[in-house]
Design an enzyme around this catalytic site. Structure first.
Site: not given
Length: 593
Positions: A346, A461
Site C-alpha cells: 500500500s 490493497d
C-alpha cells in the site's frame, strides 16, 4: 582417495567455544571422517542412526519428502553441525541430507560423544547451549542460509572484459577484511584439476572461479565445486540463450541445483534499464542484479548479496502516513545503511518503490512527492459509488506518467510490492511486470479505489492480507531485515455511551465543540479492513532483525498537506531509533563476517 585438508580449528571453537588444541585433536581422532561425492546422501529421512555430523569442508543440502513432492529446506556450510537432535532424542531423521558437491564431515555417534564429554565435561554444556540457541532461533534466523564459499562466475560473452568489475569486487572484499581469490583457467593450468579444487577448501575466504565457453571442461568442473553460479552479461547484448548455457545444462531441474544469479553489467553512466524481462523469460534463475561499471554503491550491494550479507527494508501501509517512509530512508542513508532489497504494501509500495525507482536520489524523490501533493490525487475524483467512492483515474494517470513503460525487473535495487488477490483471498507478491499496475494494485483500498485487474484476477490493497510483507524478503540472501510499521493498534476509548447520529456529528464539527472523537468515513473503512492484518503484525517482530513502529498521532490517512511534517517525523524517529541501538546491533558499522 586423496587426503583432504586438515580442518581449521576455528570450526570447533565456533561450535563448542574455547577448547584446547589437544582436545580438538582428540575430537578429530575419536570421530570418523566421512567423504561424500556430489549427490551422495549423508542420511535419509526416517533413518534412526543417532549421530552428530560437523561439516569440515564442502556443502550439504537438507531436503524433505512431502505429499506434494520434495522440498529443499536449505544448505549446510562449512563449520555447521547437522543431526544434533537425533543424537539426544534418538528419533528418526526429519529430513534427508546429501552433498551438493564433494564434502567431508566428521561423524560422532552417541558413544563417541559421551566419551568426549567424559574427558571434557564442559563440552556437554557447550553442545547443550548450541542446541538451545538453535531452538530459540526466531523465524528470521531460521531462514538465513550459509554463505557460499566457491562462486562460479560465467562470462556469457567470452570477449567481454570482466576485469573492471572483478577488480572493484576484490577491493571491496579487502576493505571489509574478507579474504578473496580469483582464478581463471590459465591461472591454474599447470596444476592438476583435483589438486586445485581440493586446495580451494583450505582457503579461509571466498573463491571466485571465472568461466567461459572457451574452456568448457574447466567450466564444468567449476560448476561441480561451486556453491553459487553467477552468469555475467553485458546488458546491451542479445538476450538469447548462449552456447555455454546449453553446454552446462544450467536450467535442468534437480535437487542438486545450485543457485543461479544473473548479473547485468551496465556502462558507467547507464540510464535506467528497460527490457530486463526479455532475459528472464528464457532462463530459470534465482535472482537478477543490475551493476554499473565503476559505481561503488552497486559493487557494494553486489558483494553483500553474493555473500548473503544483504539488507532488506520492508515498509508497511498507512495512507498519508507513508510520507514518513521517505524520512526513514533518508535517515538510514545518512547513518550509512544501504538498502539491497525493498518490499512494501500500500503506502509502503508507492513510497518505497518510488524511492528504489529513483535509485534513492532524494532530490528526485522530493520532486516526485511535491508533484504528487500538488496534483491532489484524491480530490475531485468522486465516482458513482457502485464499486468505489473514487474513480482512481487521477492516481492511475499519475503512476503511469511516473513509471512509464518500466517494469519491476528494471529497478536498480530489486523491489517487490504486495496486493490481495480478491478472488483467491491470498496475498500476491509482485516482483515482475509493469511497475504502475503492480503499485496501483497494492494501494487499491477496497471501497475507496476500484480493484486492479492482473492476470484476469481482481486485486485490492495488500494491507487487507499483509500490511507488513516480511516473509517475501526471506527469498533473498539477507543478513538483516529492517521493518517499519506505520499502523500499530491503539487502545482508544470513547467518552459516550451511544454512537452519535450523523446530524450530531455534523453540528459538532460546524460549531467546533469537539465533543465527539470518531474516525472519519475513509479512516473507518480503511482501518476496519486492515484490523486482521494489523493484529498479525504484532507477532512479526521475531521475523526481522530490526523492527520499529513510528508514532504518527494526529496524522490522518489522507493528510496529504502535512507531507513535510510527516517526512520529518519519520526522519527524526529513525535517527533516534538507530542511535539508541546497542553497538552490537549496529550492523552497518561492522565489517561483515
Amino acid at each position: 582417495m586423496k587426503s583432504s585438508p586438515t580442518p581449521s580449528n576455528q570450526l570447533f571453537h565456533k561450535l563448542f567455544g574455547t577448547l584446547s588444541e589437544d582436545f580438538i585433536d582428540q575430537i578429530l581422532n575419536i570421530g570418523t571422517k566421512k567423504y561424500l561425492t556430489t549427490g551422495e546422501y549423508l542420511f535419509h529421512q526416517g533413518d534412526r542412526h543417532n549421530a552428530l555430523y560437523i561439516v569440515l569442508s564442502g556443502r550439504l543440502r537438507a531436503i524433505k519428502e512431502e505429499a506434494r513432492g520434495t522440498r529443499i529446506l536449505g544448505d549446510i556450510g562449512e563449520g555447521e553441525p547437522v543431526g544434533e537432535f537425533a543424537l539426544f532424542t534418538g528419533e528418526p531423521r526429519m529430513a534427508s541430507v546429501l552433498a551438493i558437491r564433494k564434502s567431508m564431515v566428521l561423524e560422532l555417534d552417541q558413544h563417541e560423544y559421551l566419551e568426549l564429554v567424559g574427558k571434557n565435561p564442559s563440552l556437554a554444556n557447550s553442545m547443550t547451549q548450541f542446541v538451545i540457541n538453535r531452538l530459540r532461533r526466531n523465524t528470521f534466523q531460521q531462514n538465513q542460509s550459509s554463505p557460499p564459499k566457491n562462486i562460479a562466475l560465467i562470462n556469457l560473452q567470452a570477449d567481454h572484459d570482466l576485469s573492471p568489475w572483478t577488480s572493484d569486487m576484490q577491493s571491496y572484499f579487502m576493505e571489509n577484511q574478507i579474504p578473496v581469490q580469483v582464478f581463471d583457467h590459465e591461472s591454474q593450468e599447470n596444476i592438476s584439476d583435483q589438486d586445485f579444487f581440493d586446495s580451494l577448501e583450505r582457503y579461509a575466504g571466498v573463491n571466485i572461479l571465472l568461466c567461459s565457453e572457451n574452456n568448457p571442461n574447466w567450466s564444468h568442473q567449476c560448476l561441480v565445486y561451486a556453491d553459487l553460479v553467477i552468469l555475467a552479461t553485458d546488458f546491451g547484448a542479445s538476450s538469447d540463450l548462449y552456447p555455454i548455457e546449453r553446454e552446462l545444462d544450467l536450467y535442468s531441474q534437480s535437487i542438486l541445483n545450485k543457485k543461479i544469479y544473473l548479473l547485468f553489467l551496465h556502462k558507467r553512466e547507464a540510464d535506467m534499464p528497460i527490457g530486463t524481462s526479455a532475459w528472464l523469460e528464457k532462463r530459470t534463475i534465482n535472482l537478477h542484479i543490475h551493476v554499473r561499471q565503476g559505481n561503488l554503491k552497486d559493487i557494494r550491494r553486489f558483494c553483500r548479496i553474493i555473500t548473503n550479507n544483504a539488507t532488506g527494508l520492508v515498509l508497511g501501509g498507512g495512507g498519508a502516513k507513508g510520507y514518513a517512509h521517505l524520512g526513514v530512508v533518508k535517515a538510514l542513508q545518512e547513518k550509512g545503511v544501504e538498502i539491497d532489497f525493498l518490499g512494501g504494501t500500500s503506502a509502503g509500495a508507492i513510497y518505497g518503490i518510488s524511492m528504489s525507482f529513483s535509485d534513492f536520489d532524494f532530490e528526485k524523490i522530493e520532486s516526485i512527492t511535491q508533484h504528487a501533493v500538488r496534483s491532489k490525487l484524491t480530490s475531485n475524483d468522486l465516482s458513482l459509488p457502485l464499486v468505489s467512492i473514487l474513480s482512481g483515474k487521477k492516481v492511475k494517470r499519475f503512476v503511469q506518467n511516473l513509471y512509464k513503460h518500466y517494469e519491476m525487473e528494471d529497478i536498480w535495487v530489486n523491489s517487490y510490492c504486495v496486493s490481495t488477490n480478491y478472488s483467491r483471498a491470498t496475498a500476491k507478491i509482485h516482483d515482475r511486470g509493469p511497475i504502475w499496475r503492480q503499485v496501483l494494485a497494492s494501494m487499491a483500498i477496497p471501497g475507496v479505489f476500484p480493484p486492479v485487474v492482473i492476470d484476469q484476477y481482481l486485486h485490492v490493497d495488500g494491507a487487507v492480507m499483509e500490511n507488513l510483507p516480511i516473509e517475501p524478503m526471506y527469498r533473498y540472501p539477507i543478513s538483516n531485515i529492517i521493518a517499519v510499521s506505520l499502523s500499530g493498534l491503539i487502545d482508544r476509548k470513547v467518552e459516550f455511551e451511544n454512537t452519535p447520529s450523523n446530524w450530531s456529528l455534523f453540528w459538532d464539527k460546524i460549531l467546533s465543540k469537539k465533543q465527539y472523537k470518531l474516525p472519519n468515513l475513509g479512516s473507518l473503512i480503511i482501518n476496519s479492513l486492515m484490523l486482521n492484518s494489523q493484529q498479525r503484525q504484532e507477532i512479526t517482530k521475531s521475523k526481522v532483525s530490526h523492527y520499529f513502529e513510528l508514532s504518527l498521532k494526529g496524522v490522518g490517512l489522507l493528510d496529504e498537506k502535512k507531507w513535510k511534517e510527516i517526512l520529518q517525523k519519520g526522519y527524526e524517529q529513525t535517527i533516534e531509533y538507530l542511535e539508541q541501538l546497542p553497538e552490537e546491533e549496529r550492523f552497518w558499522e561492522k565489517k561483515f563476517d
